[in-house]
Design an enzyme around this catalytic site. Structure first.
Site, mmCIF file in Angstrom:
data_model
loop_
_atom_site.group_PDB
_atom_site.id
_atom_site.type_symbol
_atom_site.label_atom_id
_atom_site.label_comp_id
_atom_site.label_asym_id
_atom_site.label_seq_id
_atom_site.Cartn_x
_atom_site.Cartn_y
_atom_site.Cartn_z
ATOM 1 N N ASP A 155 0.554 -26.720 -17.161
ATOM 2 C CA ASP A 155 -0.321 -25.809 -17.917
ATOM 3 C C ASP A 155 -0.682 -24.540 -17.194
ATOM 4 O O ASP A 155 -1.058 -24.579 -16.020
ATOM 5 C CB ASP A 155 -1.712 -26.448 -18.096
ATOM 6 C CG ASP A 155 -1.729 -27.627 -18.993
ATOM 7 O OD1 ASP A 155 -0.891 -27.706 -19.881
ATOM 8 O OD2 ASP A 155 -2.616 -28.474 -18.785
ATOM 9 N N GLU B 275 3.101 -32.719 -18.412
ATOM 10 C CA GLU B 275 2.660 -31.406 -18.889
ATOM 11 C C GLU B 275 2.410 -30.475 -17.707
ATOM 12 O O GLU B 275 1.920 -30.899 -16.662
ATOM 13 C CB GLU B 275 1.364 -31.621 -19.683
ATOM 14 C CG GLU B 275 0.842 -30.411 -20.397
ATOM 15 C CD GLU B 275 -0.462 -30.712 -21.163
ATOM 16 O OE1 GLU B 275 -0.659 -31.853 -21.618
ATOM 17 O OE2 GLU B 275 -1.270 -29.783 -21.294
ATOM 18 N N GLU C 27 -3.762 -22.057 -18.288
ATOM 19 C CA GLU C 27 -4.808 -21.831 -19.287
ATOM 20 C C GLU C 27 -5.655 -20.643 -18.849
ATOM 21 O O GLU C 27 -6.155 -20.609 -17.724
ATOM 22 C CB GLU C 27 -5.693 -23.071 -19.443
ATOM 23 C CG GLU C 27 -4.933 -24.215 -20.086
ATOM 24 C CD GLU C 27 -5.764 -25.472 -20.287
ATOM 25 O OE1 GLU C 27 -5.620 -26.111 -21.332
ATOM 26 O OE2 GLU C 27 -6.559 -25.813 -19.394
#
Ligand SMILES: *[C@@H]1O[C@H](CO)[C@@H](O)[C@H](O)[C@H]1NC(C)=O
Ligand SMILES: *[C@@H]1O[C@H](CO)[C@@H](O)[C@H](O)[C@H]1NC(C)=O
Ligand SMILES: *[C@@H]1O[C@H](CO)[C@@H](O)[C@H](O)[C@H]1NC(C)=O
Ligand SMILES: *[C@@H]1O[C@H](CO)[C@@H](O)[C@H](O)[C@H]1NC(C)=O
Length: 298
Positions: free
Chosen positions: A112, A110, A114
């Site tokens: 990311d 993953e 955020e």
């Protein structure tokens, strides 16, 4: 740090089944949402502009909203423009990420972005993270040089077998290098979907969970446009996208290293905007993870 699992289907505080294609579907045009994405939201939490080019995801007390690409990709340039929830958005997290699966599987990779909301007038923080085979804990946090709630800005990932770059408006804010030996920190084997979602994370996001989401201010809305995926679309069966003779720019020599301009921008970000870097956190990691020793300048 407690965080969302890699899934858009755990956003809901109440469990309802939603049709993937709601009432919003329109005649297929090349920019229409349905061509490239599926969503997981109640109709109320997903809107588009009249021309279909801008999408609005909202969070209220009942539900959040998320979308996922229909395709998976292995390596490429992935970019989107986002305008984040303004005003009092403490506790609200807008995530924009790539992941190998639509679940919180123990072997997922993953990447990311955020965006951690804040009280009115207080700055957003941008957190990035990298997971390989289910292991994350590679957070960096940056402040931004603009207010991401005022206008659209682009957030992009360049991913190849040599490096992963996180860009904000074409400025590389994070460099994650591969090593020329088999390792367990660089995600490069499995294709990834691209996702975005808006959700409530007031147990940790803003000032470590001290600031709670003020539901009086709901709905919280993030806006999206200009999705680009210039990459290798994965097709089963394996191995797709593994050719070494590809002439795709994102996997060419120039995309394996920072350019001279990139280096200047990256140095400026390092000096001015880094709030947290797990590679400097020797309390948390008395022995720093292996990837921390790789030079971003190579
Ligand atoms: C978006 O969907 C269209 C229609 O299926 C497809 O031709 C195109 O390759 C997709 N774009 C991306 C970036 O995956
Ligand atoms: C990936 O993680 C799983 C589950 O934690 C573990 O069993 C497996 O050995 C790992 N694979 C590699 C290649 O490290
Ligand atoms: C990795 O790169 C280093 C420095 O460029 C080189 O000395 C080494 O031989 C390489 N190792 C492998 C396994 O290719
Ligand atoms: C929110 O604002 C406070 C006060 O300026 C700051 O300490 C914090 O880092 C900001 N961001 C988050 C996500 O807590």
């Amino acid at each position: 740090m407690v965080r969302r699992a890699c899934s858009i289907f755990n956003l809901f505080f109440i469990t309802i089944l939603f049709a993937v294609f709601g009432k919003l579907s329109k005649a297929a045009d090349s920019n229409s949402f349905e061509d490239n994405f599926s969503k997981s939201c109640p109709d109320n939490n997903f809107k588009t502009s009249d021309d279909g080019s801008t999408w609005y995801l909202s969070l209220d007390k009942q539900a959040g909203c998320g979308f996922i690409t229909k395709q998976r990709y292995r390596f490429g340039w992935f970019s989107m423009k986002l305008k984040l929830v303004g005003g009092d958005s403490a506790g609200v997290v807008t995530a924009y990420y790539m992941c190998t699966e639509n679940a919180a599987g123990p072997e997922r990779d993953e990447l990311d972005f955020e965006f951690l909301g804040n009280k009115s007038g207080q700055p957003y923080l941008l957190q990035t993270n990298v997971y390989k085979n289910g292991t994350g804990g590679r957070e960096m946090r940056h402040s931004l040089w603009f207010d991401p709630t005022e206008d659209f800005h682009s957030y992009s990932i360049l991913w190849n077998n040599h490096q992963i770059l996180f860009f904000v408006d074409r400025v590389p804010i994070r460099v994650y290098k591969n090593a020329n030996y088999t390792n367990n920190f660089f995600p490069n084997e499995k294709p990834m979907y691209l996702f975005s979602s808006i959700w409530n994370a007031d147990d940790w996001a803003t000032r470590g969970g001290l600031e709670k989401t003020d539901w009086e201010k709901a709905p919280f809305v993030s806006s999206y446009k200009d999705f680009t995926a210039d990459g290798c679309q994965w097709e089963d069966p394996f191995p797709a996208c593994v050719s070494t003779t590809t002439d795709n720019w994102w996997d060419q020599y120039n995309a394996w290293h920072l350019s001279e301009d990139n280096k200047k921008d990256y140095a400026w970000v390092q000096r001015n905007l880094v709030i947290y870097d797990y590679c400097k956190d020797t309390e948390r990691y008395p022995t720093l993870p292996e990837e921390c020793w790789l030079s971003p300048w190579d």
